[in-house]
Write a protein that holds these residues in place. Structure first.
Motif, short mmCIF file in Angstrom:
data_model
loop_
_atom_site.label_atom_id
_atom_site.label_comp_id
_atom_site.label_asym_id
_atom_site.label_seq_id
_atom_site.Cartn_x
_atom_site.Cartn_y
_atom_site.Cartn_z
N ASN A 1 0.82 -1.21 0.00
CA ASN A 1 0.00 0.00 0.00
C ASN A 1 0.85 1.26 0.00
O ASN A 1 0.45 2.27 -0.59
N ALA A 2 2.00 1.22 0.65
CA ALA A 2 2.89 2.39 0.66
C ALA A 2 3.38 2.70 -0.75
O ALA A 2 3.43 3.87 -1.16
N ILE A 3 3.69 1.66 -1.52
CA ILE A 3 4.15 1.85 -2.90
C ILE A 3 3.01 2.43 -3.75
O ILE A 3 3.22 3.36 -4.53
N LEU A 4 1.81 1.89 -3.58
CA LEU A 4 0.66 2.38 -4.35
C LEU A 4 0.29 3.80 -3.94
O LEU A 4 -0.15 4.60 -4.78
N LEU A 5 0.46 4.14 -2.67
CA LEU A 5 0.17 5.50 -2.22
C LEU A 5 1.16 6.49 -2.85
O LEU A 5 0.77 7.58 -3.28
N LEU A 6 2.44 6.09 -2.92
CA LEU A 6 3.44 6.93 -3.58
C LEU A 6 3.10 7.08 -5.07
O LEU A 6 3.20 8.18 -5.63
N PHE A 7 2.67 5.99 -5.68
CA PHE A 7 2.23 6.03 -7.08
C PHE A 7 1.06 7.02 -7.24
O PHE A 7 1.03 7.81 -8.18
N GLN A 8 0.10 6.94 -6.32
CA GLN A 8 -1.04 7.86 -6.36
C GLN A 8 -0.58 9.31 -6.32
O GLN A 8 -1.07 10.15 -7.10
N VAL A 9 0.35 9.63 -5.44
CA VAL A 9 0.85 11.00 -5.30
C VAL A 9 1.46 11.49 -6.61
O VAL A 9 1.16 12.59 -7.09
N VAL A 10 2.32 10.66 -7.22
CA VAL A 10 2.99 11.06 -8.46
C VAL A 10 1.98 11.25 -9.59
O VAL A 10 2.00 12.25 -10.31
N SER A 11 1.07 10.28 -9.75
CA SER A 11 0.11 10.31 -10.86
C SER A 11 -0.93 11.41 -10.70
O SER A 11 -1.19 12.18 -11.64
N VAL A 12 -1.52 11.51 -9.52
CA VAL A 12 -2.56 12.52 -9.29
C VAL A 12 -1.97 13.93 -9.33
O VAL A 12 -2.57 14.85 -9.88
N SER A 13 -0.77 14.10 -8.78
CA SER A 13 -0.12 15.41 -8.80
C SER A 13 0.16 15.85 -10.23
O SER A 13 0.04 17.04 -10.57
N LEU A 14 0.54 14.91 -11.08
CA LEU A 14 0.78 15.23 -12.49
C LEU A 14 -0.52 15.67 -13.17
O LEU A 14 -0.53 16.63 -13.95
N PHE A 15 -1.61 15.00 -12.85
CA PHE A 15 -2.91 15.38 -13.42
C PHE A 15 -3.31 16.77 -12.94
O PHE A 15 -3.80 17.60 -13.72
N ILE A 16 -3.10 17.06 -11.65
CA ILE A 16 -3.42 18.39 -11.11
C ILE A 16 -2.57 19.45 -11.80
O ILE A 16 -3.05 20.54 -12.13
N TYR A 17 -1.28 19.12 -12.02
CA TYR A 17 -0.41 20.05 -12.74
C TYR A 17 -0.96 20.36 -14.12
O TYR A 17 -0.99 21.52 -14.55
N LEU A 18 -1.41 19.33 -14.83
CA LEU A 18 -1.97 19.53 -16.17
C LEU A 18 -3.22 20.40 -16.11
O LEU A 18 -3.47 21.21 -17.01
N CYS A 19 -4.00 20.25 -15.03
CA CYS A 19 -5.17 21.13 -14.84
C CYS A 19 -4.74 22.58 -14.73
O CYS A 19 -5.32 23.47 -15.38
N PHE A 20 -3.73 22.83 -13.92
CA PHE A 20 -3.23 24.19 -13.76
C PHE A 20 -2.72 24.75 -15.08
O PHE A 20 -2.91 25.92 -15.41
N ASP A 21 -2.07 23.88 -15.86
CA ASP A 21 -1.52 24.31 -17.14
C ASP A 21 -2.63 24.63 -18.14
O ASP A 21 -2.59 25.65 -18.83
N VAL A 22 -3.64 23.76 -18.22
CA VAL A 22 -4.73 23.96 -19.18
C VAL A 22 -5.56 25.19 -18.83
O VAL A 22 -5.94 25.96 -19.71
#
Length: 218
Positions: A63-84
């Motif tokens: 779960n710790a690995i998947l939580l880290l994955f969530q942070v990286v993936s979701v943060s990238l999506f949020i970044y794209l939102c800010f960019d768009v």
């Protein structure tokens, strides 16, 4: 012949993040292949939840690995939102991404700790542990859903505001369905603590996302 300058957006750091996401998924599969297979099928059936929810495996390496994955993936999506949406709130792209990732991580971890404290205060550890595992599992899976979305928007399709609005609405509806399904399953317990439940929703399920936006924007 008239030459037209073409603006090329560098994607090197995007590529590193995408590769990091893929490596985290591969690592999670290597840690526990059976659990990973059940996790990937999470939207199709509840086998992953049923098999692991009662065993309090939220703090496991898997779960710790998947939580880290969530942070990286979701943060990238949020970044794209800010960019768009052209919310220019940082001097450069990578600074904005790391600001989002750090704040997102802090909020997620703080929410988990506060919820554990609330569980201890009201002596409802078992149901809160089940709830946290349920919620974190589905949000980790949301990171899996967003990974191909991020890849498409970075390398193939120029994202539009309408596309992101539709995606955000769809993700919000999915998140609401997931939470309501758990609340429905435990409605008797919730009704006994209805006032505290309403306070919880306002303080820990709604407010943190407004705080995240405000902190990133400042």
């Amino acid at each position: 012949m008239e030459y037209i300058l073409r603006e090329i957006t560098p994607t090197n750091w995007f590529t590193i993040l995408i590769m990091a996401c893929l490596m985290l998924l591969v690592t999670a599969k290597g840690v526990n292949t059976l659990r990973f297979s059940d996790f990937i099928m999470l939207l199709g059936n509840n086998k992953y939840i049923i098999s692991n929810q009662k065993q309090n495996k939220l703090s496991s390496l898997f779960n710790a690995i998947l939580l880290l994955f969530q942070v990286v993936s979701v943060s990238l999506f949020i970044y794209l939102c800010f960019d768009v949406f052209k919310w220019n709130v940082a001097p450069n792209e990578i600074t904005l991404y790391f600001k989002i990732a750090i704040l997102y991580t802090v909020i997620v971890v703080c929410k988990l700790l506060i919820e554990k404290i609330i569980a201890a205060i009201f002596s409802i550890d078992s149901i809160i542990d089940e709830y946290l595992f349920y919620k974190v599992s589905y949000r980790n899976f949301m990171g899996v859903i967003l990974l191909p979305v991020n890849i498409i928007f970075i390398y193939a399709v120029n994202p539009s505001k309408i596309a992101f609005v539709i995606l955000l609405i769809s993700l919000s509806i999915l998140n609401i369905i997931v939470l309501v399904s758990f609340y429905k399953k435990n409605e008797n317990v919730i009704l006994n603590y209805l006032f505290y439940f309403i306070l919880y929703l306002c303080a820990l399920e709604i407010a943190p996302y407004f705080i995240l936006y405000k902190l990133i924007s400042n």
